[in-house]
Motif scaffolding. Structure first.
Motif, short mmCIF file in Angstrom:
data_model
loop_
_atom_site.label_atom_id
_atom_site.label_comp_id
_atom_site.label_asym_id
_atom_site.label_seq_id
_atom_site.Cartn_x
_atom_site.Cartn_y
_atom_site.Cartn_z
N VAL A 266 0.81 -1.21 0.00
CA VAL A 266 0.00 0.00 0.00
C VAL A 266 0.85 1.27 0.00
O VAL A 266 0.44 2.30 -0.53
CB VAL A 266 -0.96 0.00 1.21
N GLY A 267 2.04 1.20 0.58
CA GLY A 267 2.92 2.36 0.59
C GLY A 267 2.93 3.13 1.88
O GLY A 267 3.74 4.04 2.07
N VAL A 268 2.01 2.80 2.81
CA VAL A 268 1.97 3.46 4.12
C VAL A 268 1.73 2.40 5.18
O VAL A 268 1.33 1.27 4.87
CB VAL A 268 0.86 4.53 4.20
N ALA A 269 1.94 2.77 6.44
CA ALA A 269 1.72 1.84 7.54
C ALA A 269 0.23 1.62 7.77
O ALA A 269 -0.60 2.46 7.41
CB ALA A 269 2.37 2.39 8.81
N PRO A 270 -0.17 0.50 8.36
CA PRO A 270 -1.60 0.22 8.58
C PRO A 270 -2.31 1.32 9.36
O PRO A 270 -3.44 1.69 9.02
CB PRO A 270 -1.58 -1.10 9.38
N GLY A 271 -1.69 1.86 10.41
CA GLY A 271 -2.34 2.89 11.20
C GLY A 271 -2.63 4.15 10.39
O GLY A 271 -3.70 4.76 10.53
N GLU A 272 -1.68 4.54 9.54
CA GLU A 272 -1.88 5.74 8.72
C GLU A 272 -2.99 5.50 7.70
O GLU A 272 -3.83 6.37 7.45
CB GLU A 272 -0.58 6.11 8.01
N LEU A 275 -6.38 5.68 9.47
CA LEU A 275 -6.76 7.04 9.81
C LEU A 275 -7.31 7.77 8.58
O LEU A 275 -8.33 8.47 8.66
CB LEU A 275 -5.56 7.80 10.37
N GLN A 276 -6.67 7.59 7.43
CA GLN A 276 -7.15 8.25 6.22
C GLN A 276 -8.53 7.74 5.83
O GLN A 276 -9.40 8.50 5.41
CB GLN A 276 -6.15 8.05 5.08
N ARG A 277 -8.74 6.43 5.94
CA ARG A 277 -10.05 5.87 5.59
C ARG A 277 -11.12 6.38 6.56
O ARG A 277 -12.24 6.66 6.17
CB ARG A 277 -10.01 4.35 5.61
#
Length: 330
Positions: A266-272, A275-277
């Protein structure tokens, strides 16, 4: 930071697309395609997109055809937003990191308070003009090493699709210009307008992750587990707590393996990503429903209205009630 939407009857937001010899036609076209489709609830255009160049007349592209641009530098001086696409030409700023006198004079006409943004290696132009010094920015991942060499004062992040630094924005390779333009619409007029444009142009309203996922990597074994099913499940359960351990367990992986694979895919960490979703879900509810703020917070997975307010303030510099007042029903 969301802009205050213009009152009814106000002129459309003026966008100047500043092109140079070697311009990439895809990048020029996508700005007109995305921003040109933005409409108000009454069907009025929200942007007026104008193409300009330092010297009006024929402009070479990086394809086998030229374009003719009638507008000159004065268009930059009347624009609310200036967009700079990439230019693939020998000696262009995108290669040398230097502005020629005509390009510098054109950029100097930009009025105070206007935004400026770049697509792909158009970031070299913004950096050469000194607009990115001390700021976070991105460009195409292939050009990242040269960019770092030429502009050490810029905090380059080559893993993301775009970077929003308020009045200055940058985006990655060509197609990331679509992500950037949708982000501008979302910032100016809300998620509903941006989502409608995305539907019309048959693109994702918000792509997951960053350009790190497009850099050449070793091909994983065919039997390797992915996080796709977990992401799909998480989107259907945003209203509940989603600890990393539970996500990893659903993917039949250890937390460490799941985190590494998630970031690679995905290119980012799961937590980030979560948060965006959650922020996207909250924005959609605030724009499209009359659900009270505390229920918006619960349905988006923030738990409390106070938590939602804190995250909106950090991400968008606004409150739930102000965001709803600005974008409800637009």
């Amino acid at each position: 930071m969301p802009a205050t939407p213009p009152p009814p009857g106000r002129r459309p937001h003026r966008v100047a697309v500043l092109v140079r010899d070697g311009v990439v036609p895809l990048e020029l076209g996508l700005v007109h395609q995305v921003l040109g489709r933005a409409r108000s609830a009454t069907g009025d255009p929200l942007y007026r997109v104008l193409t300009c160049t330092p010297v009006p007349g024929p402009v070479r592209t990086d394809a086998d055809f030229p374009i003719v641009v009638e507008r000159g530098p004065d268009t930059v001086g009347t624009a609310d937003t200036v967009l700079v696409p990439a230019a693939h030409a020998p000696g262009a700023t995108d290669e040398t990191g230097r502005l020629d006198a005509r390009l510098a004079a054109t950029l100097a006409q930009r009025r105070a308070g206007s935004r400026i943004a770049s697509i792909c290696t158009g970031a070299f132009v913004l950096a050469a003009a000194g607009l990115l010094d001390g700021r976070r920015a991105t460009t195409h991942w292939r050009s990242a090493p040269l960019f770092r060499t030429l502009f050490p004062a810029v905090r380059l992040d080559p893993d993301v699709l775009y970077v929003d630094e308020g009045e200055v924005l940058t985006s990655a390779g060509e197609a990331a210009g679509i992500d950037l333009c949708l982000h501008l619409v979302r910032r100016d007029h809300g998620a509903a307008v941006a989502n409608e444009i995305a539907r019309d142009t048959v693109v994702a309203p918000h792509r997951e992750g960053g350009q790190a996922q497009y850099i050449r990597q070793p091909v994983p074994a065919a039997t390797a587990a992915t996080t796709a099913a977990v992401r799909e499940w998480a989107l259907a359960h945003l209203d509940r707590p989603l600890p990393l351990a539970e996500l990893a367990r659903r993917g039949s992986m250890s937390v460490r393996t799941f985190t590494r694979r998630f970031r690679a895919e995905v290119g980012v960490a799961p937590g980030e990503w979560l948060l965006q979703r959650r922020l996207e879900r909250a924005r959609e509810l605030l724009e499209g429903t009359d659900v009270p703020v505390d229920r918006v917070a619960a349905q988006a997975g923030f738990g409390t209205a106070a938590s939602l307010r804190a995250h909106l303030a950090t991400a968008l510099h606004t409150s739930p009630s102000a965001y709803r007042a600005a974008f409800r029903g637009r």
